[in-house]
Enzyme design. Structure first.
Site, PDB file in Angstrom:
ATOM      1  CG  ASP A  10      -5.163   3.685   5.463  1.00 21.92           C
ATOM      2  OD1 ASP A  10      -5.496   3.784   4.265  1.00 21.92           O
ATOM      3  OD2 ASP A  10      -4.199   2.972   5.844  1.00 21.92           O
ATOM      4  CG  LEU A  11      -9.015  -1.186   3.634  1.00 24.80           C
ATOM      5  CD1 LEU A  11     -10.064  -1.702   4.609  1.00 24.80           C
ATOM      6  CD2 LEU A  11      -9.525  -1.344   2.194  1.00 24.80           C
ATOM      7  CG  ASP A  12      -4.790  -1.431   1.838  1.00 21.35           C
ATOM      8  OD1 ASP A  12      -5.492  -2.446   1.861  1.00 21.35           O
ATOM      9  OD2 ASP A  12      -4.748  -0.646   0.862  1.00 21.35           O
ATOM     10  CB  THR A  18      -4.921  -5.440   2.657  1.00 23.77           C
ATOM     11  OG1 THR A  18      -5.439  -4.394   3.494  1.00 23.77           O
ATOM     12  CG2 THR A  18      -6.002  -6.462   2.369  1.00 23.77           C
ATOM     13  CG  LEU A  45       6.123   1.052  -2.442  1.00 21.52           C
ATOM     14  CD1 LEU A  45       7.399   1.821  -2.391  1.00 21.52           C
ATOM     15  CD2 LEU A  45       6.399  -0.422  -2.642  1.00 21.52           C
ATOM     16  CE  LYS A  46       3.538  -0.493   5.638  1.00 22.29           C
ATOM     17  NZ  LYS A  46       3.736  -0.641   7.093  1.00 22.29           N
ATOM     18  N   GLY A  47       0.294   3.934   1.479  1.00 20.15           N
ATOM     19  CA  GLY A  47      -0.586   5.104   1.401  1.00 20.15           C
ATOM     20  C   GLY A  47      -0.588   5.795   0.047  1.00 20.15           C
ATOM     21  CB  VAL A  48       1.945   6.640  -2.442  1.00 18.86           C
ATOM     22  CG1 VAL A  48       2.577   7.474  -1.348  1.00 18.86           C
ATOM     23  CG2 VAL A  48       2.803   5.435  -2.750  1.00 18.86           C
ATOM     24  CB  SER A  49      -1.529   6.194  -6.466  1.00 20.06           C
ATOM     25  OG  SER A  49      -0.347   6.571  -7.145  1.00 20.06           O
ATOM     26  NE  ARG A  50      -3.308  -0.790  -8.625  1.00 21.81           N
ATOM     27  CZ  ARG A  50      -4.486  -1.094  -9.177  1.00 21.81           C
ATOM     28  NH1 ARG A  50      -4.554  -1.378 -10.468  1.00 21.81           N
ATOM     29  NH2 ARG A  50      -5.584  -1.108  -8.459  1.00 21.81           N
ATOM     30  CE  LYS A  77       0.673  -4.226  -5.294  1.00 21.25           C
ATOM     31  NZ  LYS A  77      -0.471  -3.468  -4.814  1.00 21.25           N
ATOM     32  CB  SER A 115      -8.646   3.034   1.249  1.00 17.18           C
ATOM     33  OG  SER A 115      -7.698   2.221   0.599  1.00 17.18           O
ATOM     34  CB  ALA A 116      -4.419   5.518  -1.625  1.00 15.17           C
ATOM     35  CB  SER A 117      -6.666   0.451  -2.023  1.00  6.91           C
ATOM     36  OG  SER A 117      -6.914  -0.702  -2.792  1.00  6.91           O
ATOM     37  CE  LYS A 118      -6.919   3.975  -9.556  1.00  7.60           C
ATOM     38  NZ  LYS A 118      -6.042   4.143 -10.685  1.00  7.60           N
ATOM     39  CE  LYS A 146      -4.833   7.911   2.438  1.00  7.31           C
ATOM     40  NZ  LYS A 146      -5.021   6.647   3.169  1.00  7.31           N
ATOM     41  CD  GLU A 170      -3.225   6.838   6.566  1.00  5.52           C
ATOM     42  OE1 GLU A 170      -2.329   5.986   6.598  1.00  5.52           O
ATOM     43  OE2 GLU A 170      -3.929   7.021   5.568  1.00  5.52           O
ATOM     44  CG  ASP A 171      -0.870   1.584   7.594  1.00  8.22           C
ATOM     45  OD1 ASP A 171      -1.609   2.338   6.903  1.00  8.22           O
ATOM     46  OD2 ASP A 171      -0.261   0.624   7.109  1.00  8.22           O
TER      47      ASP A 171
HETATM   48  C1  BG6 Z   1      -2.965   2.076  -0.223  1.00  4.30           C
HETATM   49  C2  BG6 Z   1      -1.807   1.196   0.180  1.00  4.30           C
HETATM   50  O1  BG6 Z   1      -4.000   1.913   0.698  1.00  4.30           O
HETATM   51  O2  BG6 Z   1      -3.429   1.751  -1.518  1.00  4.30           O
HETATM   52  C3  BG6 Z   1      -0.720   1.239  -0.871  1.00  4.30           C
HETATM   53  O3  BG6 Z   1      -1.283   1.659   1.417  1.00  4.30           O
HETATM   54  C4  BG6 Z   1      -1.316   0.872  -2.224  1.00  4.30           C
HETATM   55  O4  BG6 Z   1       0.308   0.351  -0.519  1.00  4.30           O
HETATM   56  C5  BG6 Z   1      -2.442   1.852  -2.541  1.00  4.30           C
HETATM   57  O5  BG6 Z   1      -0.313   0.943  -3.245  1.00  4.30           O
HETATM   58  C6  BG6 Z   1      -3.089   1.613  -3.898  1.00  4.30           C
HETATM   59  O6  BG6 Z   1      -3.758   0.382  -3.876  1.00  4.30           O
HETATM   60  P1  BG6 Z   1      -4.352  -0.360  -5.154  1.00  4.30           P
HETATM   61  O7  BG6 Z   1      -5.155  -1.486  -4.558  1.00  4.30           O
HETATM   62  O8  BG6 Z   1      -5.208   0.624  -5.861  1.00  4.30           O
HETATM   63  O9  BG6 Z   1      -3.201  -0.815  -5.971  1.00  4.30           O
HETATM   64 MG    MG Z   2      -2.577   2.053   5.070  1.00  2.00          MG
END
Ligand code: BG6
Ligand code: MG
Length: 218
Positions: A10-12, A18, A45-50, A77, A115-118, A146, A170-171
């Site tokens: 995982d990244l964040d 981050t 909120l960790k790991g789930v989508s924005r 945000k 990573s779920a992050s965009k 996730k 994973e965190d």
């Molecule tokens: C995950 C984070 O990696 O990405 C979440 O753990 C975050 O906290 C999610 O909401 C979505 O990230 P982003 O950058 O697409 O808003």
């Molecule tokens: Mg994470």
């Protein structure tokens, strides 16, 4: 005994802090909405989508917004998060992470990012580690957040490795659940109380000794 063939990070909160920037940006937005977001609530909120994160905050405040308003809030945000991240230096990568990746590669183990992050690709570019991964899956490539296993299954597929031969770092509680649901082993990074479902918990990614991978052989 089957050796571990891939490690998926995982990244964040696993490679770089981050997760803290996400928290700061969500806390700021929550405050505007009249919600005092605590660190404990932030775990959800960790790991789930924005959008899922925003919905959790709205439910904490008993707030209902239209889809259009939700979109505006989520963008707001994200613009704060991107501001924090753009000021980040490559040195902010957690200590020992690059060395761990290099040691794993030295053992012939493939390296994935899920990573779920965009913003994941931007973050790994800012850290100058984009070339370290054999496969990257981010929030733009998945339909389900996730704890759904989709993100890890896609990463394993891209790596050409069976899920049972993968170990995930994973965190987030949702991330641990997703890795296990994918049929993978999981190292939790953080508190053993929060991440008790993981097969092993360490407090920092850089603490991991690759000899411990033997525990995950199937
Ligand atoms: C995950 C984070 O990696 O990405 C979440 O753990 C975050 O906290 C999610 O909401 C979505 O990230 P982003 O950058 O697409 O808003
Ligand atoms: Mg994470």
């Amino acid at each position: 005994m089957n050796p571990v063939k891939a490690v998926i990070f995982d990244l964040d909160g696993v490679i770089v802090d981050t997760a803290h920037y996400h928290f700061l940006a969500w806390k700021r937005l929550a405050k505007e909405l009249g919600v005092d977001l605590t660190e404990q609530q932030n775990e959800r909120l960790k790991g789930v989508s924005r959008m899922r994160s925003l919905e959790i905050i709205l439910s904490l405040g008993g707030i209902t917004l239209s889809d259009h308003e939700k979109e505006k809030m989520a963008n707001r945000k994200n613009s704060w998060f991107v501001d924090y991240v753009e000021r980040m230096a490559p040195e902010e990568i957690f200590p020992g992470v690059k060395q761990l990746i290099h040691e794993l590669k030295g053992k012939g183990i493939k390296i994935g990012l899920a990573s779920a992050s965009k913003n994941a690709k931007t973050v790994i570019q800012l850290l100058h580690i984009q070339n370290e991964f054999d496969a990257v899956v981010d929030g733009t490539m998945i339909t389900h957040s996730k704890p759904h296993p989709e993100i890890f299954l896609l990463a394993a597929h891209k790596l050409g490795v069976e899920p049972k031969d993968c170990v995930v770092f994973e965190d987030a509680e949702a991330g641990v659940e997703a890795a296990l649901a994918a049929g993978m082993k999981c190292v939790g990074v953080g508190s053993s109380e929060q991440l008790h479902k993981a097969n092993k918990v360490i407090s920092k990614t850089g603490e991991f000794k690759i000899s411990a991978l033997e525990e995950f052989q199937v």
